[in-house]
Write an enzyme that holds these catalytic residues in place. Structure first.
Site, PDB file in Angstrom:
ATOM      1  N   HIS A  65       0.863  -1.176   0.000  1.00  0.00           N
ATOM      2  CA  HIS A  65       0.000   0.000   0.000  1.00  0.00           C
ATOM      3  C   HIS A  65       0.900   1.226   0.000  1.00  0.00           C
ATOM      4  CE1 HIS A  65      -3.048   2.909   1.106  1.00  0.00           C
ATOM      5  NE2 HIS A  65      -3.985   1.974   1.025  1.00  0.00           N
ATOM      6  N   ARG A 122      -6.989   9.897   0.071  1.00  0.00           N
ATOM      7  CA  ARG A 122      -6.780  10.391  -1.297  1.00  0.00           C
ATOM      8  C   ARG A 122      -8.100  10.432  -2.047  1.00  0.00           C
ATOM      9  NH1 ARG A 122      -3.572   6.373  -3.551  1.00  0.00           N
ATOM     10  NH2 ARG A 122      -3.696   5.191  -1.617  1.00  0.00           N
TER      11      ARG A 122
END
Ligand SMILES: Cc1cc2nc3c(=O)[nH]c(=O)nc-3n(C[C@H](O)[C@H](O)[C@H](O)COP(=O)(O)OP(=O)(O)OC[C@H]3O[C@@H](n4cnc5c(N)ncnc54)[C@H](O)[C@@H]3O)c2cc1C
Length: 501
Positions: free
Chosen positions: A278, A301
């Site tokens: 990740h 995000r």
């Protein structure tokens, strides 16, 4: 006297005959004795190994499918149930027609992200069941009213909870309902060591109980839901040495024990080298080199967080796939980047931001200029970068190919900042399964009595999992595993004993 004794003897003989007749009649009405065949070895019981989302969904679905007579036992090695599912913090995907979504688009995004390695029939099941899976959770009182677009998705289809982190919200509700269901018994601190594989099928498990004693539990079917191996440095070194030195977001329980158990019982393992890194694990200022990191969830995000390198420049489309964002962060000095949230993005992320602030993983600044000082970059560099970003948002695209801009950044308003680095996050490979969540052998034939769901299973995500697809996989294949295990147990119970001896 003698005559009296004779009468008593006759009476006793009569009572004895009546009792014998009663016993005989009762015996005839019992099912035929079946030892040592399959049926008599154990009453229909479904054993679930692991109490994360896949195991919990499986246990509830097995109880639903088997009805009032169901007996489901969940064995969990930790003292507390929940696994990594409790930690999930972004959301769960479902086909969402309101945002222009379609089965083709969802399927296409999943297969594309997986680099062509996903099993198409598993992706079809994932997408096909997705709306029902989320409705099933909502019908159990779980709030999934938020909607965001995560990296690699071409539509908004990731459902989030406005009441807190999504994994905790889901697991708390399901575990409470599981505890209230008398047909399901959850045994914690019970570590399953192996599957009992006899008579050409899986017939139970051997486990170590809380007091250290070695136990055997027989059952008609076993659902393996032991999660992935993202915390096992041993398995990471073996299958994906290139990421073995990275920190991890996984809890220490993610050791991949289910893999060896399944293999010993005849199942085949696939794509174990496919490990997802990740892009954004928090670097904790109090312990920057810790091997375990809190995940900076993708939702950060998804709501409009941007990434900047240590010099204060953007370098990637923040909403491209995890593997691409990771590659670009790894190319930056120290493999680190700043994650910056403007006020609109922070508001959309919601109250969970407070948790990260309380852990000092995020810091909040009055303005963009104040955050520049914290980041150690010139204020004018940061201002120019944000101005360019806002202009690209207005134009609808930027130099990195970004076309989705969830929020712009207002320089005069408060700004949140965190330092992030890539982390081992998810293991895509695992036990080969078919869409019915049956574990498969090397010839693609189901191993009788063995089902697998969740992160322990392989084939859904190929080379790169899309955010939100794992919780979905747990619900879709967990429910299928539970219902099919119940049906398998039912079929066994119906087998005439003489055929199975
Ligand atoms: C920090 C973090 C955030 C995430 N956020 C998201 C997200 O927002 N959306 C998304 O889709 N995915 C997310 N994921 C991924 C997702 O949470 C996991 O992949 C998923 O929850 C795995 O569920 P599971 O039921 O397969 O395994 P787990 O939830 O890990 O449960 C497995 C359980 O099995 C138990 N177990 C293991 N071995 C044994 C044994 N030998 N005997 C008995 N018990 C055993 C473990 O103790 C554990 O409790 C996230 C993952 C992490 C780590």
């Amino acid at each position: 006297m003698i005559g009296g004794l004779g009468m008593q003897a006759k009476l006793l003989a009569f009572i004895f005959c009546l009792a014998a007749l009663g016993l005989y009649t009762a015996f005839r009405s019992l099912p035929a004795p079946t030892m040592p065949g399959h049926v008599a070895r154990h009453a229909p019981r479904i054993i679930v190994v692991g109490s994360g989302l896949a195991g919990t969904a499986a246990s509830l679905a097995a109880a639903e499918a088997a009805g009032p007579q169901a007996r489901v036992v969940v064995l969990e090695k930790e003292a507390r149930p929940g696994g990594n599912s409790m930690k999930a913090s972004s959301g769960i995907n479902a086909l969402t027609p309101e945002s222009g979504d379609s089965a083709e688009a969802f399927r296409g995004d999943t297969i594309k992200s997986g680099g062509g390695l996903s099993a198409p029939e598993l992706v079809d099941a994932l997408v096909g069941d997705s709306q029902d899976a989320v409705s099933w959770l909502q019908s159990r009182g779980i709030d999934l009213s938020g909607l965001v677009q995560l990296g690699g998705h071409t539509r908004k289809r990731t459902h989030t909870s406005s009441r807190g982190p999504v994994g905790f919200s889901i697991m708390k509700a399901l575990l409470d309902q599981q505890a209230a269901d008398e047909r399901i018994q959850v045994v914690t601190s019970a570590k399953v060591d192996s599957l009992i594989h006899e008579n050409s099928r899986v017939e139970g498990v051997a486990y170590t109980a809380a007091d250290g004693s070695k136990e055997r539990l027989l059952g008609s079917a076993v659902v393996l839901a032991t999660g992935g191996f993202g915390a096992s440095s041993q398995l990471l070194k073996k299958y994906a040495p290139q990421v073995a030195e990275l920190p991890t977001t996984n809890g220490p329980w993610a050791q991949g024990e289910g893999l060896a158990m399944a293999e010993q019982a005849g199942a085949v393992l696939m794509q174990l080298d496919q490990v997802q890194v990740h892009p954004t694990g928090f670097v904790d200022p109090a312990d920057p080199s810790s091997g375990t990191k809190f995940l900076a969830p993708e939702k950060l995000r998804g709501v409009g967080g941007i990434l900047l390198n240590r010099e204060g420049h953007r370098f990637v489309d923040e909403l491209s796939t995890r593997d691409r964002v990771t590659r670009n962060i790894t190319a930056q000095p120290q493999s680190q980047a700043w994650l910056l949230l403007g006020s609109a993005a922070a508001a959309q992320f919601g109250p969970a931001l407070g948790f990260y602030l309380s852990k000092s993983l995020f810091t909040k600044h009055d303005s963009l200029a104040a955050s520049a000082a914290h980041m150690g970059v010139p204020a004018e560099t940061l201002a120019a970068e944000v101005e360019a970003y806002n202009a690209a948002a207005a134009a609808g695209s930027d130099q990195f190919g970004k076309t989705v801009f969830p929020a712009t950044i207002e320089p005069a308003e408060p700004v949140h900042v965190a330092l992030i680095t890539p982390v081992v996050h998810y293991t895509m490979g695992g036990v080969a399964i078919n869409p019915e969540a049956q574990a498969l052998d090397a010839n693609g034939v189901p191993v009788p009595g063995l089902f697998a769901a969740g992160e322990v299973a392989g084939g859904v995500h190929g080379a790169n999992r899309l955010g939100g697809n794992s919780l979905l996989e747990c619900v879709v294949f967990g429910r299928r595993a539970g219902a099919n295990a119940a049906a398998f147990a039912q079929d066994l119970a119906h087998e005439p004993a003489e055929y199975v001896v």
